[in-house]
Scaffold this active site. Structure first.
Site, short mmCIF file in Angstrom:
data_model
loop_
_atom_site.label_atom_id
_atom_site.label_comp_id
_atom_site.label_asym_id
_atom_site.label_seq_id
_atom_site.Cartn_x
_atom_site.Cartn_y
_atom_site.Cartn_z
N ASN A 192 0.78 -1.22 0.06
CA ASN A 192 0.03 0.15 -0.20
C ASN A 192 0.81 1.19 -0.10
OD1 ASN A 192 0.26 -1.67 2.52
ND2 ASN A 192 -0.26 0.68 3.39
N ALA A 246 -13.56 -2.70 -1.03
CA ALA A 246 -14.35 -1.98 -1.68
C ALA A 246 -13.77 -0.64 -2.05
CB ALA A 246 -15.79 -1.82 -1.35
N CYS A 257 1.33 8.22 12.69
CA CYS A 257 1.40 9.05 14.19
C CYS A 257 0.83 8.34 15.21
CB CYS A 257 0.87 10.43 13.92
SG CYS A 257 1.22 11.77 15.16
N1 PLP Z 1 -4.70 -4.32 3.74
C1 PLP Z 1 -4.21 -3.24 2.92
C2 PLP Z 1 -2.91 -3.60 2.03
C3 PLP Z 1 -4.65 -1.75 2.89
O1 PLP Z 1 -3.96 -0.89 2.17
C4 PLP Z 1 -5.50 -1.67 3.49
C5 PLP Z 1 -6.03 -0.04 3.78
O2 PLP Z 1 -5.30 0.96 4.09
C6 PLP Z 1 -6.19 -2.54 4.39
C7 PLP Z 1 -5.86 -3.87 4.33
C8 PLP Z 1 -7.44 -2.38 5.27
O3 PLP Z 1 -8.61 -2.34 4.34
P1 PLP Z 1 -9.86 -1.55 5.19
O4 PLP Z 1 -9.75 -0.33 5.41
O5 PLP Z 1 -11.05 -1.80 4.29
O6 PLP Z 1 -10.14 -2.00 6.44
#
Ligand code: PLP
Length: 377
Positions: free
Chosen positions: A155, A201, A319
């Protein structure tokens, strides 16, 4: 305003909004057998088919959840508990060092709560790619069934992970593979198979608080929510029909992104900041993500300045309790705390335009021009 934070959340697509508005008109509970219930069930079935089509899995393998975090917890806890219940205990949990906090924290808690379950971290190289050789060695060294957690793409950096290789290793050794595909889903090809795949989603322009876990029929899974028999008995609770309908509609509408805007952004960025470091630049990345550090300008300073200038991005730093802690992802890549503290993430999405690139570059140019004065002050 330029919104360049699609990896945090991507604004609701019109197709998602329209599907949600239609679904909100349905009065019934999808578990009811009367006409209104059947209408709600129809909306769920449609969405299940739409989401599964984007992953290339049978619709029957989709379990809708309340988001990516819940899907990750269901995969990890569900696998460990489900395997124990069927007498095929999981004794080893291999988790890449760059997983999302929802995976890292759940894996840590599971290992603390489950006697005989050993948690091992899989390191990444300097480009942020998980080391397949380490996974292979770990599988050979130890005994007992293993569960591997490797995300499809990170991410923060957008770096794509060797999931197909991990899948081959898992197949050879009888290990289970869990892939957090929350960021890759809908942005790049999903050309891998896994026992568990989590989705969310809102990363593709759907509503927040809706996600799914795709589970291979042969994989163990113990439900974490008990009660009604919803979602094949694997996630009790009346489904969020409107949210799920919105999820399905955006899954059907989304087209894989190309890297044109990101590439132009990075080209310009290098021109205005010759010393810029772009993390994971030498690895395969999602087409929409750029994670970079402006040397000597703290991320919070940049974020605030860019926001005041109408450009919304994010930093890799989290943070907590007043202290900014450098990103665990950059740390795992061997980036120094000083540089990691200057990291910014720009992420494009379905409604991004060249004007967004121009606005971001103009704002960064102004920020960099002002930086020496700020440093001195
Ligand atoms: N996994 C990854 C790689 C993510 O980037 C995120 C959200 O930032 C999540 C899981 C969590 O998803 P949600 O925000 O739908 O709980």
């Amino acid at each position: 305003m330029a919104y360049l934070d699609h990896n945090a959340t991507s604004p609701l697509r019109p197709e998602g909004r329209a599907a949600m508005e239609r679904a909100l008109e349905i009065a019934g509970n999808p578990s009811s057998i009367h006409a209104a219930g059947r209408a709600a069930r129809g909306a769920l079935d449609r969405a299940r088919a739409q989401v599964s089509a984007l992953v290339g899995a049978p619709a029957g393998q989709v379990i809708f959840t309340g988001g990516g975090t819940e899907a990750n917890a269901l995969a990890l806890r569900g696998a460990v508990e489900g395997a124990a219940a069927s007498g095929e205990r999981i004794t080893r949990l291999f988790v890449s060092a760059i997983e999302h906090d929802s995976v890292l924290a759940t894996a840590q808690a599971l290992a603390e709560q489950t006697p005989g379950l050993r948690l091992q971290s899989v390191h990444v190289d300097k480009n942020g790619v998980a080391d397949v050789a380490t996974i292979r060695a770990m599988l050979r060294e130890g005994k007992g069934r293993a569960l591997i957690a490797l995300m499809a793409a990170n991410n923060e950096t957008g770096v794509v992970q060797p999931v197909a290789d991990a899948a081959a290793l898992a197949r050879e050794s009888g290990a289970l593979l869990f892939v957090d595909a929350v960021q890759a889903f809908g942005k790049s090809a999903m050309d891998f198979t896994a026992d568990y795949i989590s989705l969310s989603a809102h990363k593709i322009g759907g509503p927040q608080g809706v996600g799914a876990l795709i589970v291979n029929d042969a994989a163990p899974l113990a439900p974490q929510m008990l009660g009604g028999g919803q979602e094949h008995g694997l996630r009790a609770g009346t489904q969020n029909v409107a949210g799920i309908a919105g999820f399905g509609a955006v899954a059907a509408a989304c087209v894989p992104l190309d890297s044109t805007l990101r590439d132009r952004f990075e080209e310009e960025l290098k021109r205005i900041v010759p010393g810029v470091t772009i993390f994971g630049e030498d690895a395969a990345r999602l087409p929409n993500t750029s994670n970079f550090a402006l040397p000597h300008i703290a991320a919070e300073t940049s974020l605030i300045a860019l926001d005041l200038d109408g450009v919304m991005v994010s930093s890799g730093a989290a943070c907590s309790s007043g202290k900014v802690k450098p990103s665990h992802v950059l740390e795992a890549m061997g980036v120094s705390d000083d540089l990691a503290g200057c990291a910014l993430r720009v992420s494009f999405g379905w409604n991004s335009t060249q004007a967004d690139v121009d606005a971001a570059i103009a704002a960064l140019r102004r920020l960099v021009a002002r930086a020496p004065a700020r440093e001195a002050a």
